[in-house]
Write a protein that holds these residues in place. Structure first.
Motif, PDB file in Angstrom:
ATOM      1  N   VAL A   1       0.837  -1.202   0.000  1.00  0.00           N
ATOM      2  CA  VAL A   1       0.000   0.000   0.000  1.00  0.00           C
ATOM      3  C   VAL A   1       0.876   1.257   0.000  1.00  0.00           C
ATOM      4  CG1 VAL A   1      -1.709   1.316   1.303  1.00  0.00           C
ATOM      5  CG2 VAL A   1      -1.942  -1.163   1.101  1.00  0.00           C
ATOM      6  N   ALA A   2       1.970   1.221   0.771  1.00  0.00           N
ATOM      7  CA  ALA A   2       2.865   2.384   0.824  1.00  0.00           C
ATOM      8  C   ALA A   2       3.500   2.653  -0.534  1.00  0.00           C
ATOM      9  CB  ALA A   2       3.940   2.173   1.881  1.00  0.00           C
ATOM     10  N   THR A   3       3.963   1.600  -1.209  1.00  0.00           N
ATOM     11  CA  THR A   3       4.553   1.794  -2.533  1.00  0.00           C
ATOM     12  C   THR A   3       3.491   2.210  -3.548  1.00  0.00           C
ATOM     13  OG1 THR A   3       4.295  -0.589  -2.968  1.00  0.00           O
ATOM     14  CG2 THR A   3       6.421   0.165  -2.128  1.00  0.00           C
ATOM     15  N   LEU A   4       2.264   1.709  -3.385  1.00  0.00           N
ATOM     16  CA  LEU A   4       1.194   2.096  -4.297  1.00  0.00           C
ATOM     17  C   LEU A   4       0.881   3.582  -4.176  1.00  0.00           C
ATOM     18  CD1 LEU A   4      -0.841   0.983  -6.377  1.00  0.00           C
ATOM     19  CD2 LEU A   4      -2.433   0.634  -4.486  1.00  0.00           C
ATOM     20  N   MET A   5       0.974   4.104  -2.968  1.00  0.00           N
ATOM     21  CA  MET A   5       0.705   5.518  -2.754  1.00  0.00           C
ATOM     22  C   MET A   5       1.877   6.401  -3.187  1.00  0.00           C
ATOM     23  SD  MET A   5      -1.185   5.313   0.970  1.00  0.00           S
ATOM     24  CE  MET A   5      -1.418   7.081   1.040  1.00  0.00           C
ATOM     25  N   SER A   6       3.088   5.883  -3.050  1.00  0.00           N
ATOM     26  CA  SER A   6       4.264   6.692  -3.365  1.00  0.00           C
ATOM     27  C   SER A   6       4.726   6.525  -4.811  1.00  0.00           C
ATOM     28  CB  SER A   6       5.420   6.322  -2.417  1.00  0.00           C
ATOM     29  OG  SER A   6       5.044   6.525  -1.068  1.00  0.00           O
ATOM     30  N   PHE A   7       4.658   5.318  -5.333  1.00  0.00           N
ATOM     31  CA  PHE A   7       5.075   5.020  -6.706  1.00  0.00           C
ATOM     32  C   PHE A   7       3.923   4.282  -7.392  1.00  0.00           C
ATOM     33  CE2 PHE A   7       8.738   4.827  -3.857  1.00  0.00           C
ATOM     34  CZ  PHE A   7       9.543   5.825  -4.372  1.00  0.00           C
ATOM     35  N   THR A   8       2.856   5.017  -7.636  1.00  0.00           N
ATOM     36  CA  THR A   8       1.604   4.392  -8.059  1.00  0.00           C
ATOM     37  C   THR A   8       1.753   3.595  -9.343  1.00  0.00           C
ATOM     38  OG1 THR A   8       0.370   6.208  -7.036  1.00  0.00           O
ATOM     39  CG2 THR A   8      -0.799   4.834  -8.641  1.00  0.00           C
ATOM     40  N   TRP A   9       2.248   4.222 -10.393  1.00  0.00           N
ATOM     41  CA  TRP A   9       2.241   3.565 -11.706  1.00  0.00           C
ATOM     42  C   TRP A   9       3.321   2.512 -11.813  1.00  0.00           C
ATOM     43  CZ3 TRP A   9      -2.315   4.627 -12.447  1.00  0.00           C
ATOM     44  CH2 TRP A   9      -2.829   5.906 -12.261  1.00  0.00           C
ATOM     45  N   GLU A  10       4.454   2.715 -11.161  1.00  0.00           N
ATOM     46  CA  GLU A  10       5.465   1.651 -11.129  1.00  0.00           C
ATOM     47  C   GLU A  10       4.917   0.414 -10.425  1.00  0.00           C
ATOM     48  OE1 GLU A  10       5.889   4.736 -10.236  1.00  0.00           O
ATOM     49  OE2 GLU A  10       7.735   5.592 -11.072  1.00  0.00           O
ATOM     50  N   THR A  11       4.195   0.654  -9.317  1.00  0.00           N
ATOM     51  CA  THR A  11       3.622  -0.466  -8.577  1.00  0.00           C
ATOM     52  C   THR A  11       2.544  -1.169  -9.392  1.00  0.00           C
ATOM     53  OG1 THR A  11       4.051   0.694  -6.496  1.00  0.00           O
ATOM     54  CG2 THR A  11       2.477  -1.124  -6.433  1.00  0.00           C
ATOM     55  N   MET A  12       1.743  -0.406 -10.139  1.00  0.00           N
ATOM     56  CA  MET A  12       0.695  -1.021 -10.950  1.00  0.00           C
ATOM     57  C   MET A  12       1.297  -1.869 -12.069  1.00  0.00           C
ATOM     58  SD  MET A  12      -2.137  -0.400  -9.571  1.00  0.00           S
ATOM     59  CE  MET A  12      -3.043  -1.221 -10.878  1.00  0.00           C
ATOM     60  N   VAL A  13       2.385  -1.393 -12.677  1.00  0.00           N
ATOM     61  CA  VAL A  13       3.049  -2.182 -13.716  1.00  0.00           C
ATOM     62  C   VAL A  13       3.552  -3.500 -13.143  1.00  0.00           C
ATOM     63  CG1 VAL A  13       5.064  -2.281 -15.243  1.00  0.00           C
ATOM     64  CG2 VAL A  13       3.662  -0.209 -15.142  1.00  0.00           C
ATOM     65  N   LEU A  14       4.215  -3.440 -11.989  1.00  0.00           N
ATOM     66  CA  LEU A  14       4.713  -4.664 -11.361  1.00  0.00           C
ATOM     67  C   LEU A  14       3.569  -5.580 -10.946  1.00  0.00           C
ATOM     68  CD1 LEU A  14       7.616  -3.231  -9.142  1.00  0.00           C
ATOM     69  CD2 LEU A  14       7.787  -4.449 -11.333  1.00  0.00           C
ATOM     70  N   THR A  15       2.455  -4.997 -10.507  1.00  0.00           N
ATOM     71  CA  THR A  15       1.303  -5.808 -10.127  1.00  0.00           C
ATOM     72  C   THR A  15       0.743  -6.565 -11.318  1.00  0.00           C
ATOM     73  OG1 THR A  15       0.730  -4.253  -8.355  1.00  0.00           O
ATOM     74  CG2 THR A  15      -0.997  -5.754  -9.095  1.00  0.00           C
ATOM     75  N   VAL A  16       0.629  -5.876 -12.449  1.00  0.00           N
ATOM     76  CA  VAL A  16       0.127  -6.513 -13.665  1.00  0.00           C
ATOM     77  C   VAL A  16       1.057  -7.641 -14.100  1.00  0.00           C
ATOM     78  CG1 VAL A  16      -0.294  -6.163 -16.124  1.00  0.00           C
ATOM     79  CG2 VAL A  16      -1.171  -4.523 -14.463  1.00  0.00           C
ATOM     80  N   LEU A  17       2.358  -7.369 -14.127  1.00  0.00           N
ATOM     81  CA  LEU A  17       3.316  -8.395 -14.540  1.00  0.00           C
ATOM     82  C   LEU A  17       3.292  -9.583 -13.595  1.00  0.00           C
ATOM     83  CD1 LEU A  17       6.358  -6.150 -15.591  1.00  0.00           C
ATOM     84  CD2 LEU A  17       4.605  -7.190 -17.061  1.00  0.00           C
ATOM     85  N   ALA A  18       3.171  -9.325 -12.295  1.00  0.00           N
ATOM     86  CA  ALA A  18       3.113 -10.416 -11.327  1.00  0.00           C
ATOM     87  C   ALA A  18       1.849 -11.247 -11.513  1.00  0.00           C
ATOM     88  CB  ALA A  18       3.181  -9.852  -9.908  1.00  0.00           C
ATOM     89  N   TYR A  19       0.729 -10.584 -11.783  1.00  0.00           N
ATOM     90  CA  TYR A  19      -0.530 -11.312 -11.980  1.00  0.00           C
ATOM     91  C   TYR A  19      -0.431 -12.193 -13.225  1.00  0.00           C
ATOM     92  CZ  TYR A  19      -5.558 -12.189 -12.116  1.00  0.00           C
ATOM     93  OH  TYR A  19      -6.786 -12.797 -12.110  1.00  0.00           O
ATOM     94  N   LEU A  20       0.083 -11.645 -14.318  1.00  0.00           N
ATOM     95  CA  LEU A  20       0.223 -12.437 -15.540  1.00  0.00           C
ATOM     96  C   LEU A  20       1.167 -13.614 -15.327  1.00  0.00           C
ATOM     97  CD1 LEU A  20       0.451  -9.587 -18.213  1.00  0.00           C
ATOM     98  CD2 LEU A  20      -1.493 -11.107 -17.782  1.00  0.00           C
ATOM     99  N   ALA A  21       2.212 -13.396 -14.515  1.00  0.00           N
ATOM    100  CA  ALA A  21       3.173 -14.470 -14.268  1.00  0.00           C
ATOM    101  C   ALA A  21       2.565 -15.610 -13.465  1.00  0.00           C
ATOM    102  CB  ALA A  21       4.395 -13.913 -13.546  1.00  0.00           C
ATOM    103  N   THR A  22       1.548 -15.334 -12.654  1.00  0.00           N
ATOM    104  CA  THR A  22       0.939 -16.387 -11.837  1.00  0.00           C
ATOM    105  C   THR A  22      -0.064 -17.238 -12.612  1.00  0.00           C
ATOM    106  OG1 THR A  22      -0.845 -14.916 -11.079  1.00  0.00           O
ATOM    107  CG2 THR A  22       1.190 -14.979  -9.753  1.00  0.00           C
ATOM    108  N   LEU A  23      -0.509 -16.781 -13.779  1.00  0.00           N
ATOM    109  CA  LEU A  23      -1.531 -17.528 -14.521  1.00  0.00           C
ATOM    110  C   LEU A  23      -1.093 -18.941 -14.895  1.00  0.00           C
ATOM    111  CD1 LEU A  23      -3.031 -14.728 -16.828  1.00  0.00           C
ATOM    112  CD2 LEU A  23      -3.891 -15.593 -14.641  1.00  0.00           C
TER     113      LEU A  23
END
Length: 282
Positions: free
Chosen positions: A229-251
């Motif tokens: 949550v802290a990184t999402l608030m401070s580095f929003t778009w970087e965190t969202m990119v990593l979140t998307v990549l992590a989600y795709l990697a788990t499929l």
């Protein structure tokens, strides 16, 4: 006193399971529907902000709509206020918030650079989201369901699809210019996400009733949530990119776990497969 508005009947005019119809509806029955309406407002506002070139707020509104959609069902179950009316409202909200809104925001931001190809990609994603939600509603009506049905989604759920398809927008916020080449790549990516929505790919839902966490991992898990949550608030778009990549990697891992547990992933699609690989509320 009569009003020009029809009466609010959460479970339809012929619902007699709860006895005589009351003249007044408890407030708790309306709260989940109000949350759903707010989610629709957020999604539509995101579309408006995109056309006004206020893209960061537009994406924020779409993500807010996803959050509100995620809690309306839980609030309804918590308040014991589930109803057929609420289920229909939730479906309509999903097609707006996770189909139409992300597609239009993405098109206005970058896909329009690809002209007709970008528009076709946006259409494919929006229609795929609608088909995915329609299939979800049909499968939810089935009475015969396995006890482990909540462990997997059939295909990527619509809220996650909205988060995934906006990856080109996140990258644009990080400095990648919306060139024609980037627009073409984004169009292809959009079509791929649309395919994942309507596919039969088993996706772990994280809603298994048997899920447990070891006592010694509780505090690290809490700290990880705080860190995220802290990184999402401070580095929003970087965190969202990593979140998307992590989600795709788990499929692939989710599909492999399903194959290992049930041994049916390579089997040809049948009606029995659809019964076993059942959906849960998104």
């Amino acid at each position: 006193m009569d009003t020009p508005f029809p009466p609010y009947e959460p479970n339809g005019p012929n619902d007699t399971a709860r006895g005589p119809r009351l003249r007044e509806i408890p407030l708790r029955m309306i709260i989940p529907n109000m949350i759903t309406v707010l989610a629709i407002c957020a999604g539509l506002t995101g579309i408006r902000l995109a056309f006004e070139n206020r893209y960061e707020l537009a994406v924020g509104m779409v993500l807010l709509a996803a959050f509100l959609d995620g809690i309306d069902g839980r609030v309804a179950r918590l308040l014991k206020a589930t109803s057929k009316f609420g289920g229909q409202m939730d479906s309509l909200a999903d097609i707006v918030n996770f189909g139409v809104a992300p597609a239009l925001v993405l098109y206005v931001f970058v896909l329009d650079q690809a002209r007709s190809i970008g528009w076709i990609a946006a259409l494919i994603y929006a229609i795929a989201a609608g088909l995915r939600l329609a299939r979800f509603n049909v499968m939810a009506e089935r009475e015969a369901k396995a006890s482990w049905q909540s462990e997997y989604f059939v295909g990527v759920p619509a809220p996650a699809g909205a988060m995934l398809v906006l990856l080109p927008v996140y990258l644009g916020f990080l400095g990648i210019p919306p060139s024609n080449f980037f627009a073409l790549l984004s169009s292809g990516y959009t079509v791929v996400i649309g395919f994942l929505l309507v596919s039969r790919l088993p996706v772990w839902s994280g809603k298994s009733e048997g899920s447990r966490i070891r006592r010694d991992l509780v505090l690290p898990a809490i700290l990880f949530v705080v860190f995220y949550v802290a990184t999402l608030m401070s580095f929003t778009w970087e965190t969202m990119v990593l979140t998307v990549l992590a989600y795709l990697a788990t499929l692939p891992f989710g599909a492999r776990a399903w194959q290992k547990k049930y041994g049916q992933w390579t089997a040809p699609p049948t009606d029995s497969d659809d019964d076993e690989l059942a959906d849960t509320r998104e």
